[in-house]
Design a protein around this motif. Structure first.
Motif: not given
Length: 200
Positions: A9, A13, A15, A18, A131, A181, A188
């Motif tokens: 991404g 974004a 990351k 996530h 994302f 995202s 998500i």
């Protein structure tokens, strides 16, 4: 089972958040894994990372350095882990070279393809999360309380090109899971979990 997951991404974004959730999912299932990143992941790779993020260079030099760090990463960390039955969760991989160096900076795709075939001819991630977020939103998320690297300082037009490259690569390819995202963290994470359950 062993799985090689990559997370992609544009900058901003989300990351990191996530990646933590993916790791917690592995923890909950008591699956052995390592978390790593590119460029970097090894002692030498981290030195190359510092050069890549802060020094000006031609895009061809940048791409070669990316793959030099990637080769070291694969030989010293990724492949040994997979061969030992340990899953790998990696923040960026070769998709990022296509997105940033080809999409963002205009290097020919065949330049990257040649390096990809040399460095990891038979290895591709099992699953790649992308994302996705509009560059205008992503830029507002990047903290300006620290010194930004040269990529983070790039223009919105640059990130639009990077984003488009990611989305084009994901078309009609089941390896990719594109997630919006800009949604809430809860939404998500639900999407991540659904996709992970298909594999683990």
């Amino acid at each position: 089972m062993t799985i090689f997951i990559t997370v992609e991404g544009i900058d901003g974004a989300g990351k990191s958040t996530h990646l933590e959730f993916i790791a917690k999912t592995f923890d909950a299932k008591s699956m052995p894994y390592i978390m790593t990143r590119e460029p970097g992941g090894t002692e030498l790779g981290e030195k190359i990372r510092s050069i890549l993020l802060h020094d000006d260079m031609t895009v061809s030099t940048e791409t070669l350095l990316m793959f030099s760090a990637r080769n070291e990463h694969l030989q010293k960390k990724i492949l040994p882990s997979i061969n030992q039955g340990v899953s790998v969760i990696c923040d960026r991989f070769t998709d990022a070279s296509y997105a940033y160096q080809q999409g963002g900076k205009g290097i020919e795709s065949n330049f990257i393809e040649v390096l990809e075939k040399l460095v990891h001819p038979e290895l591709q991630p099992d699953l790649t999360f992308i994302f996705d977020i509009k560059p205008s939103i992503a830029r507002s998320r990047i903290s300006h309380e620290r010194d930004l690297d040269k990529f983070e300082r790039s223009s919105e037009e640059f990130f639009k090109a990077v984003r488009n490259n990611y989305l084009n690569r994901a078309k009609n390819n089941s390896r990719y899971c594109v997630i919006d995202s800009s949604q809430t963290i809860e939404k998500i994470q639900k999407e991540i979990l659904v996709k992970l359950e298909e594999f683990i």
